[in-house]
Every structure is written in structure tokens, then in C-alpha cells.
Design a protein around this motif. Structure first.
Motif, PDB file in Angstrom:
ATOM      1  N   THR A 153       0.837  -1.156   0.177  1.00 60.47           N
ATOM      2  CA  THR A 153      -0.064  -0.006  -0.041  1.00 60.47           C
ATOM      3  C   THR A 153       0.863   1.333   0.135  1.00 60.47           C
ATOM      4  O   THR A 153       1.766   1.311   0.008  1.00 60.47           O
ATOM      5  CB  THR A 153      -0.914   0.163   1.005  1.00 60.47           C
ATOM      6  OG1 THR A 153      -0.136   0.199   2.378  1.00 60.47           O
ATOM      7  CG2 THR A 153      -1.702  -1.309   1.267  1.00 60.47           C
ATOM      8  N   PHE A 154       0.208   2.234  -0.215  1.00 64.46           N
ATOM      9  CA  PHE A 154       1.030   3.755  -0.077  1.00 64.46           C
ATOM     10  C   PHE A 154       1.668   3.777   1.135  1.00 64.46           C
ATOM     11  O   PHE A 154       2.762   4.345   1.318  1.00 64.46           O
ATOM     12  CB  PHE A 154       0.245   4.780  -0.635  1.00 64.46           C
ATOM     13  CG  PHE A 154      -0.258   5.149  -2.010  1.00 64.46           C
ATOM     14  CD1 PHE A 154       0.718   5.013  -2.939  1.00 64.46           C
ATOM     15  CD2 PHE A 154      -1.656   5.118  -2.450  1.00 64.46           C
ATOM     16  CE1 PHE A 154       0.452   5.220  -4.219  1.00 64.46           C
ATOM     17  CE2 PHE A 154      -1.910   5.141  -3.827  1.00 64.46           C
ATOM     18  CZ  PHE A 154      -1.032   5.092  -4.548  1.00 64.46           C
ATOM     19  N   GLU A 155       0.908   3.652   2.155  1.00 61.71           N
ATOM     20  CA  GLU A 155       1.201   3.721   3.726  1.00 61.71           C
ATOM     21  C   GLU A 155       2.553   2.678   3.854  1.00 61.71           C
ATOM     22  O   GLU A 155       3.550   3.093   4.500  1.00 61.71           O
ATOM     23  CB  GLU A 155       0.148   3.361   4.528  1.00 61.71           C
ATOM     24  CG  GLU A 155      -0.804   4.395   4.694  1.00 61.71           C
ATOM     25  CD  GLU A 155      -0.211   6.016   4.996  1.00 61.71           C
ATOM     26  OE1 GLU A 155       0.484   6.078   5.828  1.00 61.71           O
ATOM     27  OE2 GLU A 155      -0.708   6.850   4.318  1.00 61.71           O
ATOM     28  N   GLU A 156       2.247   1.448   3.389  1.00 63.05           N
ATOM     29  CA  GLU A 156       3.717   0.573   3.618  1.00 63.05           C
ATOM     30  C   GLU A 156       5.120   1.356   2.843  1.00 63.05           C
ATOM     31  O   GLU A 156       6.007   1.114   3.316  1.00 63.05           O
ATOM     32  CB  GLU A 156       3.401  -0.535   3.297  1.00 63.05           C
ATOM     33  CG  GLU A 156       2.149  -1.550   3.943  1.00 63.05           C
ATOM     34  CD  GLU A 156       1.776  -2.583   3.408  1.00 63.05           C
ATOM     35  OE1 GLU A 156       1.373  -3.762   4.195  1.00 63.05           O
ATOM     36  OE2 GLU A 156       1.896  -2.718   2.110  1.00 63.05           O
TER      37      GLU A 156
ATOM     38  N   GLU B 251       2.842   2.057  -9.772  1.00 63.97           N
ATOM     39  CA  GLU B 251       2.263   0.562  -9.810  1.00 63.97           C
ATOM     40  C   GLU B 251       1.167   0.461  -8.715  1.00 63.97           C
ATOM     41  O   GLU B 251      -0.049   0.282  -9.159  1.00 63.97           O
ATOM     42  CB  GLU B 251       3.069  -0.271  -9.701  1.00 63.97           C
ATOM     43  CG  GLU B 251       4.090  -0.651 -10.883  1.00 63.97           C
ATOM     44  CD  GLU B 251       5.448  -1.560 -10.708  1.00 63.97           C
ATOM     45  OE1 GLU B 251       5.384  -2.255  -9.581  1.00 63.97           O
ATOM     46  OE2 GLU B 251       6.127  -1.744 -11.581  1.00 63.97           O
ATOM     47  N   ILE B 252       1.345   0.935  -7.537  1.00 64.37           N
ATOM     48  CA  ILE B 252       0.183   1.041  -6.529  1.00 64.37           C
ATOM     49  C   ILE B 252      -0.858   1.806  -7.106  1.00 64.37           C
ATOM     50  O   ILE B 252      -2.239   1.483  -6.885  1.00 64.37           O
ATOM     51  CB  ILE B 252       0.662   1.459  -5.224  1.00 64.37           C
ATOM     52  CG1 ILE B 252       1.896   0.463  -4.564  1.00 64.37           C
ATOM     53  CG2 ILE B 252      -0.334   1.696  -4.339  1.00 64.37           C
ATOM     54  CD1 ILE B 252       2.549   1.020  -3.303  1.00 64.37           C
ATOM     55  N   ALA B 253      -0.860   3.101  -7.852  1.00 62.35           N
ATOM     56  CA  ALA B 253      -1.688   3.942  -8.283  1.00 62.35           C
ATOM     57  C   ALA B 253      -2.284   3.317  -9.367  1.00 62.35           C
ATOM     58  O   ALA B 253      -3.333   3.815  -9.840  1.00 62.35           O
ATOM     59  CB  ALA B 253      -1.035   5.235  -8.587  1.00 62.35           C
ATOM     60  N   GLY B 254      -1.778   2.311 -10.062  1.00 64.25           N
ATOM     61  CA  GLY B 254      -2.355   1.608 -11.230  1.00 64.25           C
ATOM     62  C   GLY B 254      -1.806   1.545 -12.515  1.00 64.25           C
ATOM     63  O   GLY B 254      -1.819   1.343 -13.651  1.00 64.25           O
TER      64      GLY B 254
END
Length: 112
Positions: A2-5, A95-98
Motif C-alpha cells: 500500500t501507499f502507507e507501507e 504501480e500502486i496507483a495503477g
């Protein structure tokens, strides 16, 4: 991931730790780098899960351009290993954002 991680895995802590004699890194350049990386993550989070590829790439351009400025301001503190760390971090967030790309998404704007 995730972004937080990802936020908790910024490469800057390791840079400071590995710079035993303090030649490249100090609290100031690490702090401003962290702020730029955090702003990048925040921008991507605001775009949401259905982010458009162009919007993601705009955020990439913005973070790379700002890092270019910092690198110049702080006497070329981004060298080979730091470049690799930053590229990986920027790519992971995109990548997390898509965004899905096999290419170096920073290369077009990167001066470091």
C-alpha cells in the motif's frame, strides 16, 4: 503493498545510515527529499484507485523534476545507488496507483 507501507520504506533512512562520514547526506537534504517523496505519494493517493495513466505520469514528472532541483541544490548527492533506489520507489508508487510499465518511467525527465 500500500501507499502507507511504501511511505515507511523510503530509501533515505538507509542512505543516511550508510553515509558513515557524512560526505553526501545530512538532516537537511534527507528531510527535503522525504518531503518530496511524501508529496508524490500524497498526489498519487488523491488520484484514487482509478487514476488515469497521464495523471500518474504527471506526478512522476513532478517528483523527478523536483529531485533534479534538489540534486543540483545539494551538490549532486544522488549517485548510482541512490538513483536506483529512487527509481524503484517512484515506480512502485506508480504501480500502486495503477500504472503498469516495464520501462524506466523516470528516464524522460531524470538528470540524476
Amino acid at each position: 503493498m500500500t501507499f502507507e507501507e511504501l511511505k515507511s520504506k523510503k530509501p533515505t533512512a538507509e542512505w543516511l545510515e550508510n553515509d558513515e562520514d557524512g560526505d553526501f547526506f545530512n538532516e537537511e537534504n534527507i528531510s527535503v527529499t522525504n518531503k518530496v517523496l511524501d508529496a508524490y505519494i500524497s498526489t498519487l493517493q488523491k488520484l484514487g484507485s482509478g487514476a488515469d495513466e497521464d495523471d500518474i505520469m504527471e506526478a512522476v514528472e513532478e517528483v523527478v523534476t523536483r529531485l533534479n532541483e534538489l540534486n543540483e541544490e545539494y551538490d549532486d548527492y544522488i549517485e548510482t545507488s541512490e538513483r536506483e533506489d529512487l527509481c524503484e520507489f517512484i515506480q512502485s508508487a506508480a504501480e500502486i496507483a495503477g500504472l503498469h510499465s516495464e520501462e524506466d518511467i523516470t528516464e524522460e525527465w531524470r538528470e540524476w
